[in-house]
Scaffold this active site. Structure first.
Site, mmCIF file in Angstrom:
data_model
loop_
_atom_site.group_PDB
_atom_site.id
_atom_site.type_symbol
_atom_site.label_atom_id
_atom_site.label_comp_id
_atom_site.label_asym_id
_atom_site.label_seq_id
_atom_site.Cartn_x
_atom_site.Cartn_y
_atom_site.Cartn_z
ATOM 1 N N ARG A 159 50.875 49.572 34.920
ATOM 2 C CA ARG A 159 49.855 48.865 35.669
ATOM 3 C C ARG A 159 48.909 49.837 36.324
ATOM 4 O O ARG A 159 49.285 50.939 36.676
ATOM 5 C CB ARG A 159 50.506 47.978 36.718
ATOM 6 C CG ARG A 159 51.452 46.998 36.056
ATOM 7 C CD ARG A 159 51.641 45.784 36.871
ATOM 8 N NE ARG A 159 52.063 44.706 35.991
ATOM 9 C CZ ARG A 159 51.920 43.433 36.307
ATOM 10 N NH1 ARG A 159 51.362 43.077 37.418
ATOM 11 N NH2 ARG A 159 52.342 42.515 35.468
ATOM 12 N N THR A 160 47.706 49.387 36.503
ATOM 13 C CA THR A 160 46.733 50.231 37.164
ATOM 14 C C THR A 160 46.980 50.294 38.651
ATOM 15 O O THR A 160 46.743 51.291 39.290
ATOM 16 C CB THR A 160 45.332 49.679 36.947
ATOM 17 O OG1 THR A 160 45.331 48.313 37.267
ATOM 18 C CG2 THR A 160 44.885 49.884 35.527
#
Lengths: 246, 211
Positions: free
Chosen positions: A23-24
Site C-alpha cells: 500500500r502507498t
C-alpha cells in the site's frame, strides 16, 4: 524512490515487482461514518466527532462536516489529515473562483465534480486521499447529494452513508425516506441511524453534529449527545445465547 | 496487478447486453452499483450516449473498476469509427488498464445494427450480439441459444445480425436480465434499455428484483 512513481530504470521497477502488492499509505487518525439525507427544503448531514488512532479514541472534537462556499456541505470519513488537505484545496478553489467577481459561485455539483477528479487523480498516482466524502447542497432550488470514495468511485442518491453507515444506516434510510420529509422528521431518521451506529460501530462516539443546508444557507449544530439505553437483555448478558464460550 | 496493489481497483458489478438487428440495435444494462456485499446505489446509469461527443466523453466515469457500457448512433462519428476510438482509448492504458468491459452499440453507415465487444485493454470485434459484466456468463449461453449467430469461419461471410424483430429482441433482453438477476447478486434494481433505430433513440426502464 517515491511510491507509485513508475521509473524508467528497470532496476527500480523490478524492486516494486518483487515487493508484490504494497500500500502507498495507511490511515492514521480516522473518522467513522457520515450520513446524508435530502429532505423537503434541502440536505441534512450527520457525523460524530471522534478521531480514532487505530482503535484508540484519540480525538473527541473533530468537526467532520464543513461548509464549502455558499451552497455546499462536505462531510468526511477516513483520514482526518487528508480531509484537512482537501479543505485547503477547496478553499483555494472557492477563493480563486470568487476572485473572478463575476457573480458566479460554485454549487454542490461543481464541488462534487472537482472532488471526483481530485480523488481519481490521486489514485492514479498511487497516492490516494484516504477518505470517503459526502457532498450535499442546494443551489437554484436544486437539491444535491453525492458521495466520492478513495479511488474516485462516485454516485448521487437521495440518501448516502459512508463506511459502516452503508451497512447499518442505509437500510433504515431506504425504509423511511420520503421526498417531502420535514426537517424534524429528517433529524429523527438521522438520530435513529446514529444511535444504531453508536451501538454497533465501536469507533462511533456519542458526540455528534447535525448540519443542514437550504437555499438560506448552512447551519451546523453545536455538538450534542443522544440518550442511550443499555438495558437490553442482550447487552446485559451477552453470552446467554452462547453458553460455554468465555 | 501485483505491480500496482489491489486497492486501485474495485469491482462495482453490473451487466450489459447488446443485440444488433437488421435495422435496429438494443443496448441494455442494469442500474445497480455495488461493492462486495453492499449496494452503493440502485440507480446508476451505465449507458451513455456518445453520438455528438468529443472523445473525452468516451470514458466518462472515473470508476475504473466499474463496468461502463456505452452506445452510440450514426451521426457525427460513425459507429465503426467510434469502435476504433474506444479500442485505442483502452489500449492507451495497456499497462495500467481501465478495468472496464465495454460494449458499443449503434447503427453502422448502412443503417444496420452493430455491436462491438471489448476486453479491458482494447481487443475488439464486431459481433451480432454480446453481453458483459458480472451476469455475463449467465446470459451469454442463452443469447447463443436464442440468436444462433452464424460462425465467423463461414465463407462467404454471413451477417451476424439477428433475425429477431425489434420488439422480440427487447423482450429477450428483458427475460435474460430477469433471469440473471435471480442468480447474480451484482445485477438487479432496474434495467435501462436503449433502442436505436432509423427514427432515433428510445429509452425504457424495467424494474428488476431489488434483493
Amino acid at each position: 524512490m517515491e511510491w507509485g512513481a513508475v521509473s524508467s530504470e528497470g532496476k527500480e521497477v523490478s524492486t516494486i515487482l518483487e515487493s508484490g502488492s504494497q500500500r502507498t499509505l495507511s490511515p492514521y487518525v480516522t473518522g467513522t461514518s457520515v450520513l446524508g439525507l435530502k429532505y423537503k427544503d434541502g440536505v441534512i448531514m450527520a457525523a460524530d466527532m471522534g478521531g480514532s488512532y487505530g482503535s484508540t479514541l484519540r480525538y473527541k472534537s473533530v468537526e467532520r462536516i464543513k461548509p464549502i462556499g455558499k451552497h455546499t456541505l462536505l462531510g468526511a470519513s477516513g483520514e482526518i489529515s487528508d480531509f484537512q488537505e482537501i479543505l485547503r484545496y477547496l478553499d483555494e478553489l472557492i477563493i480563486y473562483d470568487h476572485m473572478w467577481d463575476d457573480g458566479n459561485s460554485l454549487g454542490p455539483k461543481e464541488v462534487h465534480n472537482y472532488l471526483n477528479r481530485v480523488m481519481y487523480n490521486r489514485r492514479n498516482k498511487f497516492n490516494p486521499l484516504w477518505n470517503s466524502l459526502v457532498v450535499g447542497g442546494v443551489k437554484n432550488g436544486q437539491k444535491y447529494l453525492g458521495m466520492v470514495g478513495m479511488i474516485g468511485t462516485h454516485y448521487e442518491d437521495n440518501h448516502v452513508a459512508t463506511g459502516f453507515g452503508n451497512h447499518l444506516a442505509r437500510p433504515i434510510m431506504r425504509a423511511e425516506w420520503r421526498e417531502d420529509l420535514t426537517f424534524e422528521e429528517a433529524v429523527k431518521i438521522l438520530e435513529k441511524c446514529l444511535l444504531v451506529l453508536l451501538y454497533r460501530d465501536r469507533s462511533a462516539i456519542n458526540k455528534f453534529q447535525i448540519s443542514k443546508i437550504t437555499e438560506e444557507g448552512v447551519t451546523i449544530s453545536e455538538p450534542y449527545a443522544l440518550k442511550t439505553f443499555w438495558g437490553f437483555s442482550a447487552f446485559q448478558n451477552p453470552t446467554k445465547g452462547a453458553e460455554g464460550s468465555w | 496487478m501485483a505491480l500496482r496493489g489491489d486497492w486501485v481497483y474495485e469491482n462495482n458489478g453490473g451487466t450489459c447486453v447488446a443485440i444488433a438487428g437488421s435495422d435496429y440495435c438494443v443496448v441494455a444494462a442494469d442500474t445497480r452499483l455495488s461493492v462486495g456485499y453492499s449496494i452503493y446505489t440502485r440507480d446508476y446509469s451505465k449507458i451513455c450516449k456518445l453520438c455528438d461527443s468529443s472523445p473525452l466523453f468516451l470514458l466518462p466515469s472515473p470508476l475504473t473498476a466499474s463496468t461502463i457500457y456505452q452506445h452510440q448512433h450514426n451521426k457525427q462519428m460513425s459507429c465503426p469509427a467510434m469502435a476504433r476510438l474506444l479500442s485505442n482509448t483502452l489500449y492507451y492504458k495497456r499497462f495500467f488498464p481501465y478495468y472496464t468491459f465495454n460494449i458499443l452499440g449503434g447503427l453502422d453507415n448502412e443503417g444496420k445494427g452493430c455491436v462491438y465487444s471489448y476486453d479491458a485493454v482494447g481487443s475488439y470485434e464486431r459481433v451480432g450480439y454480446s453481453c458483459q459484466g458480472t451476469g455475463g456468463a449467465l446470459i451469454m449461453p442463452v443469447l447463443d441459444n436464442q440468436l444462433k449467430s452464424p460462425s465467423p469461419l463461414l465463407l462467404p461471410a454471413r451477417d451476424a445480425v439477428t433475425p429477431l424483430s425489434e420488439s422480440e429482441a427487447v423482450d429477450l433482453v428483458k427475460d435474460v436480465f430477469a433471469s440473471a438477476t435471480e442468480r447474480d447478486i451484482y445485477t438487479g434494481d432496474k434495467l435501462e434499455i436503449i433502442v436505436v433505430n432509423a427514427s432515433g433513440i428510445r429509452q425504457e426502464f424495467l424494474d428488476l428484483r431489488k434483493d
